[in-house]
Enzyme design. Structure first.
Site, PDB file in Angstrom:
ATOM      1  N   LEU A 117       1.085  -1.239  -0.061  1.00  0.00           N
ATOM      2  CA  LEU A 117       0.106   0.084   0.003  1.00  0.00           C
ATOM      3  C   LEU A 117       0.936   1.078   0.140  1.00  0.00           C
ATOM      4  CD1 LEU A 117      -2.793  -0.804   2.696  1.00  0.00           C
ATOM      5  CD2 LEU A 117      -2.984  -0.826   0.123  1.00  0.00           C
ATOM      6  N   ASP A 118       0.688   2.313  -0.566  1.00  0.00           N
ATOM      7  CA  ASP A 118       1.085   3.398  -0.758  1.00  0.00           C
ATOM      8  C   ASP A 118       1.446   4.062   0.597  1.00  0.00           C
ATOM      9  OD1 ASP A 118       1.424   3.369  -3.452  1.00  0.00           O
ATOM     10  OD2 ASP A 118       0.057   4.873  -4.036  1.00  0.00           O
ATOM     11  N   ALA A 119       2.336   4.960   1.135  1.00  0.00           N
ATOM     12  CA  ALA A 119       2.588   5.295   2.472  1.00  0.00           C
ATOM     13  C   ALA A 119       1.323   6.125   2.889  1.00  0.00           C
ATOM     14  CB  ALA A 119       3.653   6.116   2.563  1.00  0.00           C
ATOM     15  N   THR A 121      -1.790   5.557   2.115  1.00  0.00           N
ATOM     16  CA  THR A 121      -2.875   4.827   1.744  1.00  0.00           C
ATOM     17  C   THR A 121      -2.912   4.057   3.067  1.00  0.00           C
ATOM     18  OG1 THR A 121      -2.928   4.921  -0.815  1.00  0.00           O
ATOM     19  CG2 THR A 121      -4.335   3.191   0.540  1.00  0.00           C
TER      20      THR A 121
END
Length: 283
Positions: A117-119, A121
């Site tokens: 997951l993106d930071a 997100t």
């Protein structure tokens, strides 16, 4: 007291009140406010108080009570896997305060992220407790035997209210961003994003997204490409609009995960004004 330290990697300067929650997402907001007021924050070794500016590349230290540092939010755990509701601002892997590192400290054994997951997100993130469990999970993800559902708040109301989008994604590694193309191009990968409008909120919408492919920044870039960027996303969205709405956190959350064996897990996104469930964590 516990001393935490990070490097501020933001693209632009920011007030200390806004920078600290992004830098130290594992610390409660109340504890960070106390630290700022007590001048228990240092920028490049010098104490800083309310209103101080933090600049890209600066070394930031904060001193807080041990009890104010939050543990991981566990949704499910067994001998093979650990499913957590990741907070925003935490990298999946690599950093000292990454989700992988925090989960390893919780489990007492090395753990491995089965996906990313993106930071910025938040949401459901699956960890494996052994290389064998990791290989099994990664094979299931590769075979599209795992269903991932996201919820986001976007600018405008997408039309149609439900669609299955296809495009091509080109990753620009030098700029740490991607571009969405409407036709094939060298180096671009095909992507597929399904969405449906779940609710309208004035001139914004809550949109549920199901990823068929899972490319870097796919949801953020694809929705921005069709004219509906995610609120709080300064990279692909409208920074001025985000400030007008007073939104400083990216409003994108991984809310659902169905595993290869049929087990289903769900959490609520913190930007949805509903009572929290036991599996929910603060943003």
């Amino acid at each position: 007291m516990k001393r935490l330290e990070r490097l501020f990697a933001g693209e632009t300067p920011g007030r200390i009140e806004h920078a600290l929650p992004r830098l130290f997402p594992e610390v409660s907001a109340q504890a960070l406010r106390r630290a700022i007021k007590a001048r228990d924050v240092k920028l490049e070794g010098r104490r800083a108080g309310p209103g101080a500016m933090v600049y890209p590349g600066q070394h930031v230290q904060v001193y807080v009570d041990d009890a104010s540092v939050e543990d991981v939010c566990v949704v499910f755990e067994d001998a093979q896997y650990l499913l957590v509701n990741k907070r925003q601002g935490i990298e999946t892997q690599g950093a000292e305060n990454s989700a992988e590192a925090m989960c390893a400290r919780h489990a007492g054994v090395p753990v491995f992220a089965c996906h990313r997951l993106d930071a910025q997100t938040g949401g459901l993130l699956l960890m494996a407790k052994s290389p064998e469990a990791l290989a099994r999970a990664q094979a299931a993800f590769a075979a599209h035997a795992v269903e991932k559902t996201y919820l986001c708040r976007v600018c405008g109301i997408p039309a149609p209210r439900q669609a299955d989008l296809t495009a091509w994604l080109y990753k620009d590694a030098a700029r740490a961003r991607v571009r969405i193309l409407d036709a094939p191009a060298p180096g671009a990968l095909s992507i597929r994003t399904r969405y449906r409008v779940r609710a309208e909120e004035g001139d914004t919408a809550l949109v549920e997204v199901a990823l068929v492919t899972g490319r870097t920044h796919q949801i953020r870039a694809h929705l921005a490409h069709i004219g509906h960027p995610i609120l709080g996303d300064d990279k692909y969205g409208d920074r001025a609009l985000n400030r007008r709405y007073g939104v400083r956190r990216q409003q994108l959350w991984a809310v659902g995960l169905t595993l290869w064996d049929g087990r289903r897990y769900a959490v609520e996104a913190p930007f949805v004004q509903k009572p929290r469930k036991e599996t929910d964590c603060p943003p």
